[in-house]
Design an enzyme around this catalytic site. Structure first.
Site, PDB file in Angstrom:
ATOM      1  N   GLY A  60    -112.240   3.464 -18.290  1.00 35.51           N
ATOM      2  CA  GLY A  60    -112.706   3.562 -19.575  1.00 35.51           C
ATOM      3  C   GLY A  60    -114.446   3.311 -19.679  1.00 35.51           C
ATOM      4  O   GLY A  60    -115.120   2.735 -19.490  1.00 35.51           O
ATOM      5  N   ASP A 109    -107.640   7.115 -20.477  1.00 34.85           N
ATOM      6  CA  ASP A 109    -108.590   5.988 -22.068  1.00 34.85           C
ATOM      7  C   ASP A 109    -108.116   6.107 -22.971  1.00 34.85           C
ATOM      8  O   ASP A 109    -108.570   4.484 -23.545  1.00 34.85           O
ATOM      9  CB  ASP A 109    -109.669   6.081 -21.523  1.00 34.85           C
ATOM     10  CG  ASP A 109    -110.681   6.652 -19.923  1.00 34.85           C
ATOM     11  OD1 ASP A 109    -110.011   5.486 -19.622  1.00 34.85           O
ATOM     12  OD2 ASP A 109    -111.240   7.769 -19.724  1.00 34.85           O
TER      13      ASP A 109
END
Length: 342
Positions: free
Chosen positions: A170, A127
């Site tokens: 995410g 991420d």
């Protein structure tokens, strides 16, 4: 010295490269001994170990995942967790611990450092949301995988004149969605940092249909619509209190199909983004992180995390690195707005 090594949280391309760099430098330059803790903090809490030496790490550089295993165990929530961590480290005569993980794993490391545990952190996550470092290893591989998927989806979308919604990982930050969306020529990119207007998304989709035949909408799993709640399939939480995300892609697809009266489909890449062979860049960065983590231990610079600044590897206080999630700035997101709907 005897050094402990653990990998915690979600698996990530490049973890084995870090382990290899740590062991190679520690053994070859300082004749240190290494103990690997199996399955992240779970191995420390429950005293499950494996030996680490040069023979163990030979050949693991290109392998995805982690030879040590991983978990989302949080010792701060376990009964007598901190005491059990201390007991395990003492039983194995561990002089220092190298902790390889993301925001949650390093958050535990930061708390233990304040309790006097001698450790150094290494930032990993696909991420790219760990503070204090320009990039984390694993991110480049995830972006490459997502970009290739978007490239492939363009052709099937054009063949059937349908909207394709691509849901990427995410939770709190849209780094993968933004990078892969731009690289893959997406017609809309939706990220957690900015609530989206479903009406505007449909305008972009309709605009794309008028000038071409294949709208691609990229959405991060943590993106949310305006005046709405996060859309999830499962409201349960992990040991760090995070909702188990997924579902925004399907919801978005249904809304687009209903509002535009055109066919729309969803592709959720999920764990595909985390698996497989790490990219050349991630192998390179992970190896450097491993080498510099050993240097930090050698210097006795505990309670720190190795980080990338520009092209240099530096050390930052762990407490600063985990204080806040690194998020996409409004200015960076706005740079690419001209591509939406076109």
């Amino acid at each position: 010295m005897r050094i402990g090594v653990l990998t915690g949280g979600g698996d990530c391309p490049g973890l084995n490269a870090v382990i290899r760099g740590v062991v190679r430098k520690g053994v070859q330059e300082y004749a240190w001994k290494f103990t690997g803790f199996v399955d992240g903090w779970s191995g420390v809490v429950n005293d499950v170990t494996m030996p680490l030496d040069i023979a163990t790490v030979r050949g693991i550089l290109p392998l995805g995942g982690t030879i040590l295993g991983s978990s989302r165990t949080n010792p701060l929530r376990a009964e007598d967790g901190v005491a059990r961590v201390r007991s395990t480290l003492a039983a194995h005569e561990i002089d220092a611990l190298i902790v390889i993980g993301g925001e949650d794993t390093l958050g535990v490391a930061s708390a233990l450092a304040k309790e006097g545990v001698r450790l150094v952190g290494v930032p990993k996550t696909i991420d790219n949301d760990v503070g204090g470092t320009d990039y984390t290893f694993g991110f480049d591989t995830a972006v490459n995988i997502a970009t290739e998927a978007i490239d492939r989806l363009h052709t099937t979308a054009e063949s059937h004149r349908r909207t394709l919604v691509v849901e990427l990982m995410g939770r709190h930050s849209g780094w993968i969605a933004l990078h892969a969306g731009v690289a893959g020529g997406a017609n809309a990119i939706l990220i957690p940092e900015r609530e989206f207007d479903i009406d505007q998304v449909c305008v972009w989709v309709e605009s794309r249909f008028r000038i071409s035949s294949a709208p691609i909408v990229v959405v991060a799993e943590g993106a949310v619509p305006k005046a709405g709640q996060m859309v999830v399939r499962d409201a349960s939480r992990d040991e760090f209190g995070h909702v188990r995300l997924s579902g925004i892609g399907d919801w978005l697809t249904q809304e687009i199909a209903s509002r535009t009266e055109k066919d729309a489909r969803t592709t959720v890449l999920g764990h595909i983004q985390r698996g497989g062979t790490p990219s050349a860049y991630d192998r390179w960065l992970a190896t450097r992180f491993g080498l510099h983590a050993v240097a930090a231990v050698k210097d006795g610079d505990f309670g720190t995390m190795v980080a990338l600044r520009g092209t240099d590897i530096v050390r930052v206080p762990l407490a600063d690195a985990v204080a806040a999630t690194k998020r996409v700035s409004p200015e960076l997101y706005a740079e690419f707005g001209l591509f939406f709907g076109s």
